[in-house]
Structure formats: C-alpha cells, structure tokens
Design an enzyme around this catalytic site. Structure first.
Site, PDB file in Angstrom:
ATOM      1  CG  ASP A 164       0.806   3.175  -6.280  1.00 43.16           C
ATOM      2  OD1 ASP A 164       1.041   3.828  -5.247  1.00 43.16           O
ATOM      3  OD2 ASP A 164      -0.256   3.268  -6.927  1.00 43.16           O
ATOM      4  CB  SER A 214      -9.871   0.725  -8.043  1.00 42.24           C
ATOM      5  OG  SER A 214      -9.133   1.580  -8.847  1.00 42.24           O
ATOM      6  CD  GLU A 244      -3.054  -0.377  -0.095  1.00 44.76           C
ATOM      7  OE1 GLU A 244      -3.196   0.075  -1.247  1.00 44.76           O
ATOM      8  OE2 GLU A 244      -3.492  -1.488   0.253  1.00 44.76           O
ATOM      9  CG  HIS A 245      -0.040   4.936   0.417  1.00 41.11           C
ATOM     10  ND1 HIS A 245      -0.307   6.242   0.160  1.00 41.11           N
ATOM     11  CD2 HIS A 245      -1.195   4.420   0.905  1.00 41.11           C
ATOM     12  CE1 HIS A 245      -1.564   6.526   0.493  1.00 41.11           C
ATOM     13  NE2 HIS A 245      -2.129   5.425   0.939  1.00 41.11           N
ATOM     14  CE1 TYR A 271      -2.596   7.953  -2.989  1.00 38.74           C
ATOM     15  CE2 TYR A 271      -1.820   9.909  -4.145  1.00 38.74           C
ATOM     16  CZ  TYR A 271      -1.920   8.540  -4.055  1.00 38.74           C
ATOM     17  OH  TYR A 271      -1.332   7.753  -5.007  1.00 38.74           O
ATOM     18  CD  GLU A 310      -8.130   8.120 -10.746  1.00 41.86           C
ATOM     19  OE1 GLU A 310      -8.428   7.171 -11.505  1.00 41.86           O
ATOM     20  OE2 GLU A 310      -8.376   8.112  -9.533  1.00 41.86           O
ATOM     21  CB  SER A 327     -15.866   1.423  -1.329  1.00 42.92           C
ATOM     22  OG  SER A 327     -17.167   1.896  -1.139  1.00 42.92           O
ATOM     23  N   GLY A 328     -12.640   2.553  -2.194  1.00 45.92           N
ATOM     24  CA  GLY A 328     -11.268   2.057  -2.249  1.00 45.92           C
ATOM     25  C   GLY A 328     -11.117   0.793  -3.061  1.00 45.92           C
ATOM     26  CG  ASP A 352      -6.163   2.294  -8.008  1.00 47.32           C
ATOM     27  OD1 ASP A 352      -5.609   1.496  -7.238  1.00 47.32           O
ATOM     28  OD2 ASP A 352      -6.669   3.371  -7.641  1.00 47.32           O
TER      29      ASP A 352
HETATM   30  P1  ADP Z   1     -12.749   4.543  -5.917  1.00 41.69           P
HETATM   31  O1  ADP Z   1     -11.893   4.510  -7.139  1.00 41.69           O
HETATM   32  O2  ADP Z   1     -12.062   3.983  -4.725  1.00 41.69           O
HETATM   33  O3  ADP Z   1     -14.096   3.919  -6.120  1.00 41.69           O
HETATM   34  P2  ADP Z   1     -12.571   7.352  -6.420  1.00 41.69           P
HETATM   35  O4  ADP Z   1     -12.919   8.535  -5.601  1.00 41.69           O
HETATM   36  O5  ADP Z   1     -11.195   7.233  -6.933  1.00 41.69           O
HETATM   37  O6  ADP Z   1     -12.997   6.083  -5.555  1.00 41.69           O
HETATM   38  O7  ADP Z   1     -13.532   7.289  -7.683  1.00 41.69           O
HETATM   39  C1  ADP Z   1     -14.934   7.358  -7.535  1.00 41.69           C
HETATM   40  C2  ADP Z   1     -15.500   8.329  -8.549  1.00 41.69           C
HETATM   41  O8  ADP Z   1     -15.389   7.776  -9.877  1.00 41.69           O
HETATM   42  C3  ADP Z   1     -16.974   8.574  -8.374  1.00 41.69           C
HETATM   43  O9  ADP Z   1     -17.220   9.606  -7.444  1.00 41.69           O
HETATM   44  C4  ADP Z   1     -17.397   8.982  -9.780  1.00 41.69           C
HETATM   45  O10 ADP Z   1     -17.074  10.331 -10.037  1.00 41.69           O
HETATM   46  C5  ADP Z   1     -16.499   8.131 -10.663  1.00 41.69           C
HETATM   47  N1  ADP Z   1     -17.166   6.879 -11.106  1.00 41.69           N
HETATM   48  C6  ADP Z   1     -16.692   5.642 -10.944  1.00 41.69           C
HETATM   49  N2  ADP Z   1     -17.530   4.727 -11.507  1.00 41.69           N
HETATM   50  C7  ADP Z   1     -18.557   5.421 -12.029  1.00 41.69           C
HETATM   51  C8  ADP Z   1     -19.747   5.037 -12.733  1.00 41.69           C
HETATM   52  N3  ADP Z   1     -20.039   3.761 -13.007  1.00 41.69           N
HETATM   53  N4  ADP Z   1     -20.581   6.035 -13.117  1.00 41.69           N
HETATM   54  C9  ADP Z   1     -20.305   7.320 -12.847  1.00 41.69           C
HETATM   55  N5  ADP Z   1     -19.199   7.724 -12.201  1.00 41.69           N
HETATM   56  C10 ADP Z   1     -18.325   6.799 -11.777  1.00 41.69           C
HETATM   57 MG    MG Z   2     -10.092   5.549  -7.428  1.00 41.48          MG
END
Ligand code: ADP
Ligand code: MG
Length: 376
Positions: free
Chosen positions: A33, A120, A30-31, A218, A154, A117-118, A166
C-alpha cells in the site's frame, strides 16, 4: 456491554444512532500500500460499533468498553490526546483539518475486532467514528475521500505510519466481495468473493503473538522501500514491473534492499494474478499465490515470526489450498484457504503444533466477507 448500553451508562441518555465499521483481513498484497501498489482486503464480520449523540460545539467525549475512563477533549493538535483516545481525537482533528465543521459529540464504542492482532481494530475505530461524525454533522465527504482522512488521523495524530489499506477496507468493502484497491489512484473494484458457493472457507488463525505496528520494523521497511525507489529513479516501487525486476535488482548494491524490492514487486504481481483468477471463478487456484506471498514475507521482507510460519506450514500439511500471514507482520494472524469441512481439522492441527512448540495457544475461526462502514 454493547455500545448502546455503554452510551446510556456513561451519559445517562440515548444515543442519536449507532455506526459500525469492520476490521479486515488482507487476502493478498502486504506492504504494497505505501508503495503505491495493489491490495485485496475484505471486511470481517467483526466490527466496531460507535454509539454517538450530540454535545456542545467544540466538545468531544469518548468511552470504550475496553477502557475504564471516558476521555474528554476540545480542539486539539496532534499529540495532545494520547493513548487509545488519540484515534478518536485524530479523526476529529483530521476532519477539521480538511475544512469540515465537526459537530461536538459523545461517543461510546464497543468492538469484537481483536485489538492489536493485525485485523485492524484501529481502522475500525477510526472509521466508525468518522462515519458517525460525518452523518451527525451532515458533512459533505464523499466515500472515496474518507479513507485518507482516517489514515491521517492514524499517521499524523496517533503517529503510526500505516498505509491506506486498513481504512480503505473498513470504509469501502462490500459484503461478499474483496476490494481490489489501487493505492495510487484510490480506484477500487469490487471482486466477487463468495467462498461458500465453492464449498470453501477462509480460516483465520490468530497466532496470539503480540502485534506491534508503531515500532521500528515497519518504519524501517518503509524507509528501505522509499530509498530503493529513489535509487531506481521511480516515484514508488509500484512503477517497477515484474518484467523489469531483474534489471532493477542488478542496479541495487544492498542485499537487504534487493530482497525488500523483490517482495514488493512480486507481491503486486500476485495481487493482479489473484484478481484475475477470482474474476474467472478459479478460487482454489489462488492458493499457491497466497503461499508464495507468505514465503516472500518470510524470506525477502522478513516480517514473519515463528508462530505464524508454523500456522502456515501446519495448515498446508493438512491440505489447505494456500496460507499466508495477513497484516503488517511481527505476529498477528494467518489466513488459510481450505475446504469448509476441513476447518476443524486444521484448527486442531495448529493447536497441537503450537502446544508442542510451547507457543501460546492460537485462536481460529472461519470468516466471510462482510460489509463496510455503515449506519445501523
Ligand atoms: P490493530 O489495528 O491491528 O488491531 P493497532 O495497534 O493498529 O492494532 O491498533 C490497536 C489500538 O487501537 C489499541 O491498542 C487501542 O489503542 C486502539 N483501539 C482499537 N479499538 C479500540 C476500542 N474498541 N476501544 C479502545 N481502543 C481501541
Ligand atoms: Mg491498526
């Protein structure tokens, strides 16, 4: 509604195809990368599906089952499209910036990766769209180059400073394997990871504590690591070995920085040891490494929250072989390695512990290592 139905409803026609890319859990590392180190993720069965069809050149539209409105954009620069659609506009931008002639497209996405939720969901979204656009346009982008393009989407377009983990996991993982990735060379090795054969399972517990990547913590960890590498005169903390750790720590004045360095250096070693054990078929034996990783994230890197600590402690008290938070931290999920028949017991125990602590109820499920991004 699934992605195909969402596409029909929004665009009134059939998509050319469906492309899927999974979320991931990081088994360990973790971290590490962004410190040029080692990670060991595997792909989740949960994935994002993109239904994609053609559109006129230079025009893109995207809708999501998670959102009310479709978003359209043309040739944009980072920052022009904001919100969730920035992940998609970012992929288009990063592909074009790498010199590719990206076909116009209509896109509808659906996902069963929990958002934020982490696990990805962001990389799953980027990777499904990236794979679709590459296939649709017949673009020549080798598999090993794809994660860096999605990562640029990203990092640069969305503005979230994530490492390469990720996107590499979502694109390069294989079913039944964990992906051993060297984040400096991008070399990968597929490590057999068949838990069922051993009567084992990985239980993922979503703490349901909010997870935020695009925030100061982060960035602060990252900066601290980069500054430490500079002070130590190495390109990245990956270049400090476990044997050199004490020496390196003695050369740093700042107590917080010393702890950050200790986490990264010991975590890289734990990844290497985990890979060695898995290759030797000693799956249960990785448990203590997972737990040590958690302690290091909690005490040295300081990225855990009470909800994830409680899930780890409870799982271990119920006889799990090991447990750790997975993902960037400050909420998110815990993974625990346990006998498959103990999953319900541990789930119930964590639920009870959360209720007693007054935390929002967790969500838990067992996972297997699924495939990486692919056309369906
Ligand atoms: P994680 O990658 O851990 O789920 P992140 O904060 O990096 O959390 O990414 C989540 C964001 O990605 C969401 O708030 C949204 O903006 C975008 N996202 C991911 N999947 C979708 C989806 N299926 N539809 C719309 N937005 C999405
Ligand atoms: Mg993410």
């Amino acid at each position: 509604m699934n992605a195909r139905d969402a596409f029909r409803k929004e665009y009134g026609t059939e998509p050319s195809g469906l492309w899927a890319a999974p979320g991931r859990v990081n088994l360990i590392g973790e971290h590490t990368d962004y410190n040029d180190g080692f990670v060991l993720p595997f792909a989740l069965p949960q994935r994002t599906v993109a239904a994609v069809g053609p559109a006129p050149a230079g025009e893109w539209t995207v809708c999501s089952t998670f959102q009310d409105e479709a978003i359209s954009f043309g040739h944009t620069e980072p920052g022009e499209v904001t919100g969730w659609a920035a992940y998609v506009a970012g992929v288009v931008w990063a592909l074009r910036d790498a010199g590719h002639d990206v076909p116009g497209a209509r896109i509808a996405v659906d996902s069963d990766v929990p958002l934020g939720s982490g696990l990805s969901s962001s990389a799953a979204l980027e990777s499904s769209v990236l794979t679709a656009l590459i296939d649709l346009g017949g673009l020549d982008v080798p598999l090993e180059r794809r994660p860096a393009i999605a990562q640029r989407a990203e990092n640069v377009y969305v503005g979230a400073p994530t490492g390469i983990l990720d996107q590499s996991a979502s694109i390069r993982c294989r079913e039944g394997h964990a992906l051993f990735l060297d984040c400096r060379s991008y070399e990968v090795e597929q490590i057999p990871f068949d838990l069922a054969a051993e009567g084992l399972a990985i239980l993922v517990v979503n703490s349901n504590a909010p997870h935020q990547h695009v925030d100061g913590e982060y960035g602060a960890r990252r900066k601290s690591c980069e500054e430490a590498a500079r002070l130590l005169g190495v390109p990245a903390l990956r270049d400090v070995t476990g044997a050199e750790l004490d020496d390196a720590l003695a050369r740093l004045d700042d107590e917080v920085m010393r702890r950050r360095v200790r986490h990264i250096v010991t975590e890289d070693d734990r990844v290497l040891e985990t890979v060695r054990l898995l290759k030797a078929g000693q799956v249960r034996e990785i448990g203590p490494l997972l737990t040590a990783s958690h302690a290091s994230m909690r005490d040295d890197f300081e990225i855990t929250v009470p909800q994830v600590d409680l899930a780890v402690e409870t799982a271990l008290a119920e006889g799990a072989y090991g447990a750790r938070m997975t993902g960037g931290g400050f909420g998110g999920c815990v993974l625990t390695l346990l006998d498959a028949d103990k999953a319900d017991l541990v789930t119930a125990a964590v639920e009870q512990a959360y209720a007693e602590a007054g935390f929002t109820a967790p969500t838990a499920w067992t996972v297997t290592a699924g495939p990486g991004a692919t056309k369906l």
